[in-house]
Design an enzyme around this catalytic site. Structure first.
Site, short mmCIF file in Angstrom:
data_model
loop_
_atom_site.label_atom_id
_atom_site.label_comp_id
_atom_site.label_asym_id
_atom_site.label_seq_id
_atom_site.Cartn_x
_atom_site.Cartn_y
_atom_site.Cartn_z
CG HIS A 136 -1.84 1.05 1.37
ND1 HIS A 136 -1.84 2.01 2.16
CD2 HIS A 136 -2.86 1.48 0.93
CE1 HIS A 136 -2.70 2.77 2.15
NE2 HIS A 136 -3.39 2.41 1.07
CG HIS A 185 -3.38 8.91 -1.00
ND1 HIS A 185 -4.39 9.79 0.00
CD2 HIS A 185 -4.22 7.66 -1.08
CE1 HIS A 185 -5.19 9.13 0.31
NE2 HIS A 185 -5.55 7.78 -0.31
O1 G3P Z 1 -7.03 1.61 -2.68
C1 G3P Z 1 -7.02 0.66 -1.46
C2 G3P Z 1 -6.98 1.74 -0.41
O2 G3P Z 1 -5.59 2.63 -0.67
C3 G3P Z 1 -7.82 2.68 -0.42
O3 G3P Z 1 -7.68 3.98 0.57
O4 G3P Z 1 -7.31 6.10 0.65
O5 G3P Z 1 -5.49 4.58 0.78
O6 G3P Z 1 -6.23 4.96 -1.40
P1 G3P Z 1 -6.52 4.89 -0.03
CA CA Z 2 -5.30 3.60 -2.71
#
Ligand code: G3P
Ligand code: CA
Length: 354
Positions: free
Chosen positions: A43, A85
């Site tokens: 992530h 992000h």
């Molecule tokens: O894309 C999966 C997860 O990353 C969603 O949350 O806000 O971290 O993009 P975010």
């Molecule tokens: Ca994401």
């Protein structure tokens, strides 16, 4: 999660609850095939260890053995795709010092108001917020120190070059997991992020369902448009993932009877917030598992929840520790993979179960 959803899932919750006290046959939960049955998605890179969405964090996640690398993607004023992000630059850069006066009326500095050349001058750091008295407070204090090191914004192409280069030099086949960030916002600014990202993916050779990529977005309208218009126009067809949170207006219909079947017409998987699978109201003695995994699987959808963090205070109290949290989701609840800031920990857990 909306109350009616919990009620609808009550039967499933009770049935799944019985499973928790038994031994789950791991051979059934983990395939021995070449493609891992349980996938680890890094992530924002190895974001627990290095500033998120830097090339360094991507390289570290690769070395840690993640199956997929996530790239959140936003567009610049000159239509370049960057791996970032937020729609804004405030949380992870020195933009307020480098470009004073370029904030909008809401006080934030938006990526879409800057050229790539301008963005490349920014220094990237760990996430922080400003306190009321203007002090920088690191969001995850145990992570990489604020303003230490030298990190920069990079493009989607630069990250794909890195991953494909590493795939060549290591002989591995690590996948990518790009997210179209806020497509409606981009459309409002005259930018078609769906078309731009899919065009870039095609240029890098990702063209069909066997390509090692999932394209994700929270916005169903864009997912549908990508499926029905963008991909046919480009002559490609990739695996698509519908992200979801617990907002009734946006996602309620997906969780009601027939919702997953409807989604499966457009998506290959779903990416729910993890509390939609194991309720945050769970306790050590009462793990409340919804029917979402079963519902998704019944509709033929993969399910990859987000986001698994081992930082102090980030492991829910119902789990003994981070490994137990992974066990509850990957083994007991039966999800197909996890988004995690700690890809090393998840890779080790998955390996330990084989
Ligand atoms: O894309 C999966 C997860 O990353 C969603 O949350 O806000 O971290 O993009 P975010
Ligand atoms: Ca994401």
């Amino acid at each position: 999660m909306a109350n009616h959803i919990l009620k609808r899932n009550l039967r499933g919750v009770l049935l799944m609850g019985l499973v928790l006290g038994t031994v789950v046959p791991l051979e059934a939960a983990y395939s021995q095939g070449a493609t891992p049955a349980k996938v680890v998605v890094a992530h924002r890179g190895a974001s627990a260890y290095l500033p998120e969405h830097t090339l360094q964090a991507a390289a570290m996640a690769y070395a840690m053995g993640a199956d997929f690398q996530e790239q959140d993607v936003v567009m610049t004023s000159d239509d370049q795709l960057i791996v970032w992000h937020d729609l804004t630059l405030d949380r992870n850069s020195d933009v307020r010092h480098k470009f004073p006066g370029r904030a909008r009326d809401d006080g934030h500095f938006y990526v879409i108001d800057f050229t790539l050349e301008e963005l490349r001058t920014l220094r990237v750091t760990e996430g922080y917020r400003l306190s009321d008295n203007g002090e920088e407070q690191q969001i995850y204090p145990e992570r990489f120190p604020l303003w230490q090191g030298s990190f920069q914004i990079h493009t989607l192409a630069e990250q794909l070059e890195l991953i494909q280069g590493l795939n060549r030099s290591t002989g591995r086949d690590v996948g990518i997991y790009p997210e179209l960030k806020s497509p409606a916002f981009h459309h409002e600014h005259g930018k078609d992020i769906g078309l731009a990202v899919l065009t870039e993916l095609k240029r890098f050779g990702y063209t069909n369902k066997d390509s090692n990529v999932y394209v994700q977005t929270f916005e169903f309208d864009e997912l549908k448009r990508v499926k029905e218009q963008v991909q046919p126009a480009l002559g490609i067809e990739l695996k698509l993932v519908q992200l979801m949170g617990d907002d009734e207006d946006d996602y309620g219909w997906m969780l009601r009877p027939g919702g997953m079947q409807e989604l499966a017409k457009f998506a290959d998987g779903i990416g729910p917030e993890k509390g939609m699978i194991i309720s945050a109201d769970s306790t050590a003695n009462n793990i409340i598992i919804s029917t979402l995994v079963a519902d998704a699987h019944e509709a033929g959808l993969q399910i990859h929840p987000y986001t698994f963090r081992a930082d102090t205070g980030q492991v829910p109290a119902y789990a003994r520790d981070f490994d137990h949290l992974l066990e509850l989701f990957l083994v007991n609840a039966g999800v197909d993979g996890v988004f995690t800031d700690f890809p090393d920990r998840a890779v080790n857990f998955v390996k330990s179960q084989r």
